[in-house]
Design an enzyme around this catalytic site. Sequence first.
Site, PDB file in Angstrom:
ATOM      1  N   GLU A 106       0.846  -1.199   0.000  1.00  0.00           N
ATOM      2  CA  GLU A 106       0.000   0.000   0.000  1.00  0.00           C
ATOM      3  C   GLU A 106       0.884   1.251   0.000  1.00  0.00           C
ATOM      4  OE1 GLU A 106      -2.100   0.998   3.557  1.00  0.00           O
ATOM      5  OE2 GLU A 106      -3.441   2.372   2.503  1.00  0.00           O
ATOM      6  N   ALA A 111       5.254  12.156  -2.934  1.00  0.00           N
ATOM      7  CA  ALA A 111       5.342  13.589  -3.280  1.00  0.00           C
ATOM      8  C   ALA A 111       6.707  13.934  -3.856  1.00  0.00           C
ATOM      9  CB  ALA A 111       5.058  14.463  -2.060  1.00  0.00           C
ATOM     10  N   GLN A 117       8.135  19.625  -9.536  1.00  0.00           N
ATOM     11  CA  GLN A 117       6.991  18.822  -9.991  1.00  0.00           C
ATOM     12  C   GLN A 117       6.772  18.995 -11.498  1.00  0.00           C
ATOM     13  OE1 GLN A 117       3.541  19.669  -7.558  1.00  0.00           O
ATOM     14  NE2 GLN A 117       4.559  18.928  -5.724  1.00  0.00           N
ATOM     15  N   LYS A 119       7.999  17.466 -13.901  1.00  0.00           N
ATOM     16  CA  LYS A 119       9.224  17.404 -14.706  1.00  0.00           C
ATOM     17  C   LYS A 119       9.617  15.949 -14.959  1.00  0.00           C
ATOM     18  CE  LYS A 119      11.668  21.668 -13.990  1.00  0.00           C
ATOM     19  NZ  LYS A 119      11.305  22.690 -13.068  1.00  0.00           N
ATOM     20  N   GLY A 122       8.129  12.310 -10.766  1.00  0.00           N
ATOM     21  CA  GLY A 122       7.053  11.488 -10.196  1.00  0.00           C
ATOM     22  C   GLY A 122       6.884  10.193 -10.972  1.00  0.00           C
ATOM     23  N   ALA A 149      -4.901  13.729  -6.958  1.00  0.00           N
ATOM     24  CA  ALA A 149      -3.865  12.763  -7.359  1.00  0.00           C
ATOM     25  C   ALA A 149      -4.397  11.663  -8.288  1.00  0.00           C
ATOM     26  CB  ALA A 149      -3.244  12.146  -6.120  1.00  0.00           C
TER      27      ALA A 149
END
Length: 387
Positions: A106, A111, A117, A119, A122, A149
């Site tokens: 899980e 973040a 971000q 770029k 993630g 999200a």
Amino acid sequence: MSQQFVGINGEQTGLGFTNRDQGAKVEEDQGLIDFKIITNNGNHERMKMLIDLKNIFARQLPKMPKEYIVRLVFDRNHESMCIVKDDTKVIGGICYRKYPTQRFAEIAFLAITANLQVKGYGTRLMNKFKEHIQKQDVEYLLTYADNYAIGYFRKQGFYQEIKMHPDRWKGFIKDYDGGTLMECYVHPSIDYGNISDLIREQKQLMIDMIKKLTLNDRVYPGIEKQNYKMETSNGDRPAVKPESVQGIMESGWTIEDYNELKKQKEKTFMISCQQIIDTMRKHKSAWPFLEPVNKDDVPDYYDVITDPIDIKTIEKKLQNNQYTSKDLFIKDVKRIFINCRNYNQPDTIYYKCANELERTIDDYLKKLKDESQIPGVSKKIKKTNNK
Ligand code: COA
């Protein structure tokens, strides 16, 4: 069709595929970033990284109670994968808990630090995480995503449809109010570390295969505007020979096929027009329009009506191939009624006959207009294109 690929800064692929994590992968290959698995094991340097990651989570997930974040990040059942820049600086990460007996994990938090971000970090993080978790015999990932999200997780292969049997996960993870449970299947044989290249190569392979089967990728310059009429419904003669247009012969077009289709089209046209003439002739209100108006019977008729027409004359014109288009035929039929209403008063039997016959014949004329110009032409092109 353009065929470039995309990098981290969003250059176009032309393949409808964004190689989103490419830039982060390059940084990783150059040793500028690293993906470290960290647990609360007391190691000073590692603990500092966990604190940095906890701070990123706290800033990027403001709705999440800080104590809860601290508790899970430092919980010894949880692990974190951190993206570490220049060996020391944590720029993002993922905190998760594995359930080895149930073969799922899980994701608790995920973040990337604010200024880095969107770029590709993630995506790279998720791919690296999947590569890592795959080796731990984990089959599924679960997470509660908030509304912001869901889009990100969807792009990473998470779905709201949970395929895992409830017995495998219910009671193991806590419900999270306001979150949407999403699941991702971790395929045992996918190379997640190189998945973007893999997809790009597969897409390219598909494009190459499609190219072998079709000619759709070849683009020639168009015909000069003044020459574009090849054949029109009002009978204009061709200004340019179809076979001289680039690409037409390659598509499987032949002059023999074209002539055959044209002949077929003309035959269909003749049959349809003759059927309309026969239908008119048989109609009970057709009697005033069967033959040309006799000048002896109606001496001033040709003074008033300068463009006379009747059913017999239309039939003769059809047989003499004078109708080079549907429009010319339809116009002549319509003229029967227009002439009649111009010459006669509305209360006359002739006027009423014109209205009645027109009502019946209008549907036939509409059907004729809707019929394909060259029957079967699209079928033929499709077949030859896919040889
Ligand atoms: N909603 C919809 N799409 C999103 C998104 C969001 N909140 N965040 C990123 N995306 C999209 C990107 O536009 C990109 O799409 P593209 O590939 O079609 O261009 C794709 O998801 C991945 O982008 P990427 O640059 O790899 O992601 P990132 O480095 O920005 O990291 C997050 C994504 C979600 C981790 C990061 O935005 C973040 O830290 N958000 C705040 C914390 C958070 O919401 N965490 C998730 C819940 S725990």
